[in-house]
Motif scaffolding. Structure first.
Motif, PDB file in Angstrom:
ATOM      1  N   LYS A 131     -14.882   5.193   9.571  1.00  0.00           N
ATOM      2  CA  LYS A 131     -15.261   4.034   8.965  1.00  0.00           C
ATOM      3  C   LYS A 131     -14.785   3.089   9.649  1.00  0.00           C
ATOM      4  CE  LYS A 131     -15.203   1.668   4.387  1.00  0.00           C
ATOM      5  NZ  LYS A 131     -14.580   1.500   3.125  1.00  0.00           N
ATOM      6  N   THR A 132     -15.569   1.812   9.741  1.00  0.00           N
ATOM      7  CA  THR A 132     -14.897   0.569  10.355  1.00  0.00           C
ATOM      8  C   THR A 132     -14.439  -0.440   9.352  1.00  0.00           C
ATOM      9  OG1 THR A 132     -16.610   0.662  12.195  1.00  0.00           O
ATOM     10  CG2 THR A 132     -15.386  -1.492  11.774  1.00  0.00           C
ATOM     11  N   LEU A 133     -13.016  -0.799   9.431  1.00  0.00           N
ATOM     12  CA  LEU A 133     -12.503  -1.616   8.415  1.00  0.00           C
ATOM     13  C   LEU A 133     -12.684  -3.057   8.816  1.00  0.00           C
ATOM     14  CD1 LEU A 133      -8.952   0.058   8.474  1.00  0.00           C
ATOM     15  CD2 LEU A 133     -10.856   0.617   7.280  1.00  0.00           C
ATOM     16  N   GLU A 134     -12.826  -3.737   7.741  1.00  0.00           N
ATOM     17  CA  GLU A 134     -12.711  -5.212   7.969  1.00  0.00           C
ATOM     18  C   GLU A 134     -11.326  -5.818   8.529  1.00  0.00           C
ATOM     19  OE1 GLU A 134     -12.662  -9.380   5.241  1.00  0.00           O
ATOM     20  OE2 GLU A 134     -12.886  -7.648   4.332  1.00  0.00           O
TER      21      GLU A 134
ATOM     22  N   LEU B   1       0.961  -1.420   0.168  1.00  0.00           N
ATOM     23  CA  LEU B   1      -0.012   0.043  -0.007  1.00  0.00           C
ATOM     24  C   LEU B   1       0.749   1.348   0.096  1.00  0.00           C
ATOM     25  CD1 LEU B   1      -2.968  -0.748   2.390  1.00  0.00           C
ATOM     26  CD2 LEU B   1      -2.578  -1.182   0.044  1.00  0.00           C
ATOM     27  N   THR B   2       0.155   2.360  -0.441  1.00  0.00           N
ATOM     28  CA  THR B   2       0.960   3.624  -0.253  1.00  0.00           C
ATOM     29  C   THR B   2       0.050   4.615   0.406  1.00  0.00           C
ATOM     30  OG1 THR B   2      -0.180   4.329  -2.365  1.00  0.00           O
ATOM     31  CG2 THR B   2       2.114   3.444  -2.698  1.00  0.00           C
ATOM     32  N   ALA B   3      -1.121   4.252   1.268  1.00  0.00           N
ATOM     33  CA  ALA B   3      -1.689   4.935   2.007  1.00  0.00           C
ATOM     34  C   ALA B   3      -2.498   3.977   3.098  1.00  0.00           C
ATOM     35  CB  ALA B   3      -2.528   5.756   1.372  1.00  0.00           C
ATOM     36  N   PRO B   4      -2.574   4.453   4.313  1.00  0.00           N
ATOM     37  CA  PRO B   4      -3.566   3.440   5.311  1.00  0.00           C
ATOM     38  C   PRO B   4      -4.709   3.011   4.549  1.00  0.00           C
ATOM     39  CG  PRO B   4      -2.985   5.472   6.502  1.00  0.00           C
ATOM     40  CD  PRO B   4      -2.434   5.845   4.829  1.00  0.00           C
ATOM     41  N   PRO B   5      -4.971   1.831   4.883  1.00  0.00           N
ATOM     42  CA  PRO B   5      -6.085   1.030   4.386  1.00  0.00           C
ATOM     43  C   PRO B   5      -7.324   1.577   4.551  1.00  0.00           C
ATOM     44  CG  PRO B   5      -5.116  -0.401   5.791  1.00  0.00           C
ATOM     45  CD  PRO B   5      -4.396   0.820   5.705  1.00  0.00           C
ATOM     46  N   ARG B   6      -8.442   1.565   3.484  1.00  0.00           N
ATOM     47  CA  ARG B   6      -9.848   2.191   3.962  1.00  0.00           C
ATOM     48  C   ARG B   6     -10.702   0.988   3.817  1.00  0.00           C
ATOM     49  NH1 ARG B   6     -10.305   7.875   3.625  1.00  0.00           N
ATOM     50  NH2 ARG B   6      -8.110   8.761   3.825  1.00  0.00           N
ATOM     51  N   ASP B   7     -10.375  -0.314   3.601  1.00  0.00           N
ATOM     52  CA  ASP B   7     -11.397  -1.416   3.572  1.00  0.00           C
ATOM     53  C   ASP B   7     -11.099  -2.332   4.554  1.00  0.00           C
ATOM     54  OD1 ASP B   7     -12.924  -0.266   1.414  1.00  0.00           O
ATOM     55  OD2 ASP B   7     -11.241  -0.517  -0.119  1.00  0.00           O
ATOM     56  N   LYS B   8      -9.823  -2.946   4.639  1.00  0.00           N
ATOM     57  CA  LYS B   8      -9.521  -4.036   4.968  1.00  0.00           C
ATOM     58  C   LYS B   8      -8.067  -3.891   5.785  1.00  0.00           C
ATOM     59  CE  LYS B   8      -8.235  -8.170   3.196  1.00  0.00           C
ATOM     60  NZ  LYS B   8      -8.148  -9.309   2.225  1.00  0.00           N
ATOM     61  N   VAL B   9      -7.764  -4.548   6.817  1.00  0.00           N
ATOM     62  CA  VAL B   9      -6.428  -4.480   7.497  1.00  0.00           C
ATOM     63  C   VAL B   9      -6.035  -5.860   8.043  1.00  0.00           C
ATOM     64  CG1 VAL B   9      -7.411  -3.632   9.719  1.00  0.00           C
ATOM     65  CG2 VAL B   9      -5.131  -3.090   9.240  1.00  0.00           C
ATOM     66  N   VAL B  10      -4.866  -6.172   7.607  1.00  0.00           N
ATOM     67  CA  VAL B  10      -4.534  -7.388   8.232  1.00  0.00           C
ATOM     68  C   VAL B  10      -3.643  -7.379   9.523  1.00  0.00           C
ATOM     69  CG1 VAL B  10      -2.861  -9.402   7.679  1.00  0.00           C
ATOM     70  CG2 VAL B  10      -4.193  -8.602   5.844  1.00  0.00           C
ATOM     71  N   ILE B  11      -4.083  -8.045  10.742  1.00  0.00           N
ATOM     72  CA  ILE B  11      -3.320  -7.843  11.858  1.00  0.00           C
ATOM     73  C   ILE B  11      -2.808  -9.138  12.300  1.00  0.00           C
ATOM     74  CG2 ILE B  11      -4.008  -7.362  14.191  1.00  0.00           C
ATOM     75  CD1 ILE B  11      -6.522  -5.727  13.149  1.00  0.00           C
ATOM     76  N   LEU B  12      -1.434  -9.114  12.596  1.00  0.00           N
ATOM     77  CA  LEU B  12      -0.772 -10.246  13.169  1.00  0.00           C
ATOM     78  C   LEU B  12      -1.126 -10.369  14.698  1.00  0.00           C
ATOM     79  CD1 LEU B  12       2.633  -9.844  11.405  1.00  0.00           C
ATOM     80  CD2 LEU B  12       0.463 -10.583  10.303  1.00  0.00           C
ATOM     81  N   GLY B  13      -1.259 -11.624  14.870  1.00  0.00           N
ATOM     82  CA  GLY B  13      -1.733 -12.151  16.355  1.00  0.00           C
ATOM     83  C   GLY B  13      -2.929 -11.444  16.748  1.00  0.00           C
TER      84      GLY B  13
END
Lengths: 308, 308
Positions: free
Chosen positions: A237-240, A169-181
């Protein structure tokens, strides 16, 4: 604390070195930069950077880690040596230690650290070996009796915040975010300019002599869930959220070749294991924002606002 | 070529080591695996892998690069040593060289390479230093007079093909693709299983003695533009192409911290400089598909079909 040491920076055109050099000049230190090829024209960006440092009063010295005489000559000119060499040159810092030992007058050495505290990590390979190499440099410094400060500045904000650590990505996500742990381990995000300022503040400070300077800036010490929540609030907005279990992260590291596996293994240490905050700072450490409350650092909240 | 050497593999649970170990067993070599902790239970995937190797007849030996006695003991049991240690352990291979020299009976050593030919690269830092470290290991092998084969297997297909080298994806892109440079430099994509097969084919082959084994599989030697065109044809859709100039790529490397900068710098060498194919194979090299035309390797075309 009245003294203004002369500082030699090795690696001043690098990612973090440029900010350390700027801070050294800004805070009034006579500043010397050891540069491999001061007349190099193949990298216009590097040449521009050196020109701007020269215009600010920096002294450019020719030399390298592989040229012992050049190192000794450079070290003789200063009171403090700061190494900001890249991660691929960590082991070569043994050459700096040798030169410092030979000259014998250096009041403080800051080796290239600027990340997790490598004596307090729970990493898997290949991050494990990489952290161990930095620890080996620490042990060599201590064995030679060289005065030191280790700067554990944790996450570079400029690398992690603009994308919320999402590859590609080149900017913070607006749809979905992957979270480790589970997203609950706290990490610390420090803007590169602030890393430079805190590091330079520490060089003449007796409170950081033979200690680790930790940057645990209160406003910037956040779990990944908190970081995402902060961003969600800003964009309304709430991200997935896709959570990746530790077992899946470890499997992913094993199934990714070098060097991309290092990136994931370091993320595992930071975001899954919580290695930036899962221990108390002991008597061999000091925290930057407590030592230097006058430093007005950039907060994650301010940083994220740029991307709304 | 009638002999079937006994082979020691150091790093057999790693990304490429597991495929080399499988090929060694499949091609009938008495196979020994040096493992740091053969009873390790903290990594279920690794334990499973070792169990499957044992079931196929592998001999598991306890030891490590840091335990000289264990290395010597392992080396004594075999004719050929193959190192597949990770990129963070390249320098530690000097310990293997020392053990091989001491034992004195090894007929062939394959150090951990499995990428670009490090004597023919035009890389910028930090890839430059990383390639140089592999070259330093080569020079140490040659200085000791140890018989060798260097396996330059170029790109791991399993890493690059599933995403067309686009960070953060889990399948090839269907809308947009970022292309470093002009997309015309040719790279070579080799499936990991095939890397293992070619490497094992070479160990008893006099034609690869003291030479580099290059994998330039004709069907898999493609420019990035050709690779994208192949994918576009399969999905019947034209992708948006974003070309990144070399100047921009070099700037991006400088503005990315370690270790993520390594990933980009290696991509610069492969995709911008064309370092996998921009030189002729000389008398010190031999090409795998020409030496072993019987190996039915997986083509990029077949690989991509899995994702349609």
């Amino acid at each position: 604390m009245g003294s203004i040491s002369r500082i030699l920076i090795i690696g001043a055109t690098g990612y973090i070195g440029r900010h350390v050099a700027k801070a050294s000049l800004a805070l009034g230190h006579p500043t010397f930069l050891l540069v491999r090829d001061a007349t190099a024209s193949s990298k216009p960006e590097k040449a521009q950077l050196l020109d701007s440092f020269k215009a600010s009063g920096a002294n450019i010295l020719n030399g390298s880690l592989e040229d012992h005489a050049s190192l000794v000559e450079a070290v003789k000119k200063v009171d403090v040596v700061i190494s900001t060499v890249g991660g691929e040159q960590i082991a070569s810092q043994l050459n700096i230690i040798k030169a410092i030992k030979e000259v014998g007058t250096i009041k403080r050495f800051l080796p290239s650290e600027f990340g997790n505290d490598v004596d307090n990590v729970h990493a898997v390979e290949p991050a494990k070996s990489i952290f161990e190499l930095k620890a080996k440099v620490r042990r060599a410094i201590e064995a030679e009796g060289i005065p030191y400060t280790y700067v554990s500045s944790n996450c570079f904000a400029g690398y992690f915040i603009p994308t919320l650590a999402q590859a590609g990505l080149t900017a913070p996500p607006r749809d979905k975010v992957v979270i480790l742990g589970d997203g609950n381990a706290k990490a610390v995000y420090v803007k590169e300019e602030d890393v430079g300022t805190f590091a330079i503040k520490a060089v003449d400070d007796p409170r950081t002599l033979n200690k680790t300077l930790y940057l645990r800036l209160p406003a910037n010490t956040l779990s990944f869930n908190e970081l995402v929540a902060l961003w969600e609030k800003k964009i309304g907005k709430t991200l997935e959220k896709v959570y990746v279990s530790e077992e899946q992260v470890v499997k992913l590291i094993a199934e990714t070749p070098f060097p991309a596996n290092i990136v994931i293994a370091i993320s595992h240490s930071i975001f899954v294991k919580g290695d930036q905050t899962n221990f108390e700072i002991g008597p061999d450490g000091a925290e930057g924002s407590q030592l230097y409350p006058d430093v007005k650092y950039t907060t994650v909240d301010e940083y994220l606002s740029k991307f709304v």
